[in-house]
Design a protein around this motif. Structure first.
Motif, PDB file in Angstrom:
ATOM      1  N   ARG A  80       0.914  -1.774  -0.252  1.00  0.00           N
ATOM      2  CA  ARG A  80      -0.122   0.018   0.310  1.00  0.00           C
ATOM      3  C   ARG A  80       0.743   1.434   0.026  1.00  0.00           C
ATOM      4  N   GLY A  81       0.307   2.355  -0.585  1.00  0.00           N
ATOM      5  CA  GLY A  81       1.334   3.237  -0.933  1.00  0.00           C
ATOM      6  C   GLY A  81       1.659   4.088   0.060  1.00  0.00           C
ATOM      7  N   GLY A  82       1.752   4.856  -0.438  1.00  0.00           N
ATOM      8  CA  GLY A  82       1.925   6.600   0.457  1.00  0.00           C
ATOM      9  C   GLY A  82       3.348   7.227   1.700  1.00  0.00           C
ATOM     10  N   ALA A  83       4.019   8.471   1.301  1.00  0.00           N
ATOM     11  CA  ALA A  83       4.534   8.847   1.988  1.00  0.00           C
ATOM     12  C   ALA A  83       4.329   8.773   3.947  1.00  0.00           C
ATOM     13  N   PRO A  84       5.257   9.110   4.407  1.00  0.00           N
ATOM     14  CA  PRO A  84       5.207   9.725   5.795  1.00  0.00           C
ATOM     15  C   PRO A  84       4.303  10.846   6.255  1.00  0.00           C
ATOM     16  N   GLY A  85       2.961  10.784   6.793  1.00  0.00           N
ATOM     17  CA  GLY A  85       2.269  11.228   7.085  1.00  0.00           C
ATOM     18  C   GLY A  85       1.241  10.871   5.571  1.00  0.00           C
ATOM     19  N   GLU A  86       1.093  10.575   4.962  1.00  0.00           N
ATOM     20  CA  GLU A  86       0.401  10.197   3.768  1.00  0.00           C
ATOM     21  C   GLU A  86      -0.296   8.622   4.586  1.00  0.00           C
ATOM     22  N   LEU A  87       0.413   8.175   4.861  1.00  0.00           N
ATOM     23  CA  LEU A  87      -0.282   6.551   4.677  1.00  0.00           C
ATOM     24  C   LEU A  87      -0.666   6.429   6.008  1.00  0.00           C
ATOM     25  N   SER A  88      -1.932   5.598   6.158  1.00  0.00           N
ATOM     26  CA  SER A  88      -2.532   5.642   7.715  1.00  0.00           C
ATOM     27  C   SER A  88      -1.919   4.753   8.588  1.00  0.00           C
ATOM     28  N   HIS A  89      -2.626   4.996   9.850  1.00  0.00           N
ATOM     29  CA  HIS A  89      -2.197   4.239  10.497  1.00  0.00           C
ATOM     30  C   HIS A  89      -2.539   2.313  10.907  1.00  0.00           C
ATOM     31  N   GLY A  90      -3.570   2.424   9.987  1.00  0.00           N
ATOM     32  CA  GLY A  90      -3.968   1.350  10.146  1.00  0.00           C
ATOM     33  C   GLY A  90      -3.856   0.472   8.294  1.00  0.00           C
ATOM     34  N   ASP A  91      -3.501   0.841   7.914  1.00  0.00           N
ATOM     35  CA  ASP A  91      -2.288   0.411   6.342  1.00  0.00           C
ATOM     36  C   ASP A  91      -1.110   0.383   6.566  1.00  0.00           C
ATOM     37  N   PHE A  92      -0.556   0.721   7.887  1.00  0.00           N
ATOM     38  CA  PHE A  92       1.041   0.868   7.837  1.00  0.00           C
ATOM     39  C   PHE A  92       0.856  -0.442   9.462  1.00  0.00           C
ATOM     40  N   GLU A  93       0.105  -0.736   9.864  1.00  0.00           N
ATOM     41  CA  GLU A  93       0.511  -1.988  10.594  1.00  0.00           C
ATOM     42  C   GLU A  93      -0.658  -3.235  10.011  1.00  0.00           C
ATOM     43  N   ASP A  94      -1.278  -3.048   8.547  1.00  0.00           N
ATOM     44  CA  ASP A  94      -1.679  -4.349   8.280  1.00  0.00           C
ATOM     45  C   ASP A  94      -0.743  -4.804   6.779  1.00  0.00           C
ATOM     46  N   ILE A  95       0.542  -3.824   6.909  1.00  0.00           N
ATOM     47  CA  ILE A  95       1.868  -4.291   6.404  1.00  0.00           C
ATOM     48  C   ILE A  95       2.839  -4.878   7.036  1.00  0.00           C
ATOM     49  N   MET A  96       2.433  -4.113   8.526  1.00  0.00           N
ATOM     50  CA  MET A  96       3.478  -4.791   9.165  1.00  0.00           C
ATOM     51  C   MET A  96       3.199  -6.004  10.033  1.00  0.00           C
ATOM     52  N   ARG A  97       1.781  -6.105   9.728  1.00  0.00           N
ATOM     53  CA  ARG A  97       1.558  -7.412  10.083  1.00  0.00           C
ATOM     54  C   ARG A  97       1.938  -9.249   8.967  1.00  0.00           C
ATOM     55  N   THR A  98       1.245  -8.208   7.916  1.00  0.00           N
ATOM     56  CA  THR A  98       0.943  -9.307   7.511  1.00  0.00           C
ATOM     57  C   THR A  98       2.788 -10.056   6.473  1.00  0.00           C
ATOM     58  N   ASN A  99       3.701  -8.406   5.975  1.00  0.00           N
ATOM     59  CA  ASN A  99       4.951  -8.727   5.603  1.00  0.00           C
ATOM     60  C   ASN A  99       5.346  -9.073   6.882  1.00  0.00           C
ATOM     61  N   VAL A 100       5.746  -8.682   7.449  1.00  0.00           N
ATOM     62  CA  VAL A 100       7.070  -8.732   8.789  1.00  0.00           C
ATOM     63  C   VAL A 100       6.789 -10.001  10.084  1.00  0.00           C
ATOM     64  N   GLY A 101       5.370  -9.591  10.093  1.00  0.00           N
ATOM     65  CA  GLY A 101       4.632 -10.289  11.238  1.00  0.00           C
ATOM     66  C   GLY A 101       4.514 -11.791  11.053  1.00  0.00           C
ATOM     67  N   GLY A 102       4.042 -12.091   8.974  1.00  0.00           N
ATOM     68  CA  GLY A 102       3.965 -13.372   8.787  1.00  0.00           C
ATOM     69  C   GLY A 102       5.249 -13.795   8.819  1.00  0.00           C
ATOM     70  N   VAL A 103       6.139 -13.691   8.648  1.00  0.00           N
ATOM     71  CA  VAL A 103       7.542 -14.490   8.537  1.00  0.00           C
ATOM     72  C   VAL A 103       7.113 -14.935   9.874  1.00  0.00           C
ATOM     73  N   PHE A 104       7.845 -14.033  11.020  1.00  0.00           N
ATOM     74  CA  PHE A 104       7.923 -14.024  12.547  1.00  0.00           C
ATOM     75  C   PHE A 104       7.114 -15.258  12.482  1.00  0.00           C
TER      76      PHE A 104
END
Length: 251
Positions: A89-113
């Protein structure tokens, strides 16, 4: 020797191509993804005795544990884990929503863990076991307006290196780092002729990657041919990262 692989994000794109490649090489293949219908569509082209579907969301610890447990119950063990599930999901700092950032990290990083943690006891029992993660050229350098995705893939690349140190010599851990690949995730890019031209002009091979070209490298990293390859984040980028970013003065 019977070999079994789990492939997350196997319903389309790189994951689907990787499932087909491992099946061609004689592996038992467990396909994982959020949408069962997509997994079934991929599985129908694989030998029936070599395939198994476990739908679920790897950002959930419980789903990741179920995935590994069902794999071992079906095929008796686990040789390789391919952590391919990811979202962008795209977005520069200040544009990317908290929800989108959390979804990205949960899937892309948390999924590996989650998947590595669940799979580790079984990978430790297998001969020649390995983990292959799907990172990105976006994990090796920054992109404009892709702040969260860059953060997640940078984490995957460095998790790969750290796990390679901790799990050697029994389990090898490597990653692929593709450039723009012709999958559903890149559909918006590929529908924009001007944007595609900019990609083609930037990649020395003059095009994006095909999913099968990334799958071939994943299969290599999981194979005995790569038995002394560990801790590598291997670009599959047509030479994109060979450039230092300066202009092409010959053009």
């Amino acid at each position: 020797m019977t070999r079994t692989v789990i492939i997350t994000g196997a319903g389309s794109g790189i994951g689907a191509a990787t499932a087909r490649r491992f099946a061609e090489d004689g592996w038992n293949v467990v396909l994982n993804g959020r949408t069962k219908e997509k997994l079934q569509n991929v599985a129908k082209d694989l030998p029936e005795m070599q395939r198994h579907i476990v739908s679920g969301d790897v950002s959930s610890r419980e789903d990741a544990e179920k995935l590994v447990e069902e794999t071992v119950a079906t095929f008796g063990g686990l040789t390789c884990l391919v952590n391919n599930a990811g979202i962008a999901r795209g977005g520069a700092p200040g544009e990317l929503s908290h929800g989108d950032f959390e979804d990205i990290m949960r899937t892309n990083v948390g999924g590996v863990f989650n998947c590595v943690t669940a799979a580790l006891p079984h990978l430790e029992k297998a001969d020649g076991s390995s983990v292959v993660n799907t990172s990105s050229v976006s994990g090796e350098g920054g992109d404009w307006t892709m702040f969260g995705y860059n953060a997640s893939k940078g984490a995957v690349s460095n998790m790969t290196r750290a796990m390679a140190l901790d799990l050697a010599p029994d389990i090898r851990v490597n990653a692929v780092a593709p450039t723009m690949t012709e999958t559903a995730m890149s559909e918006g890019i590929r529908e924009d002729d001007a944007l595609m031209k900019r990609f083609k002009d930037r990649i020395p091979m003059g095009r994006g990657a095909q999913p099968e070209e990334v799958a071939d490298v994943i299969a290599f990293l999981a194979s005995s041919d790569a038995r002394f390859v560990n801790g590598v984040v291997l670009p599959v980028d047509g030479g994109l990262m060979a450039s230092n970013g300066q202009p092409n003065f010959s053009a």
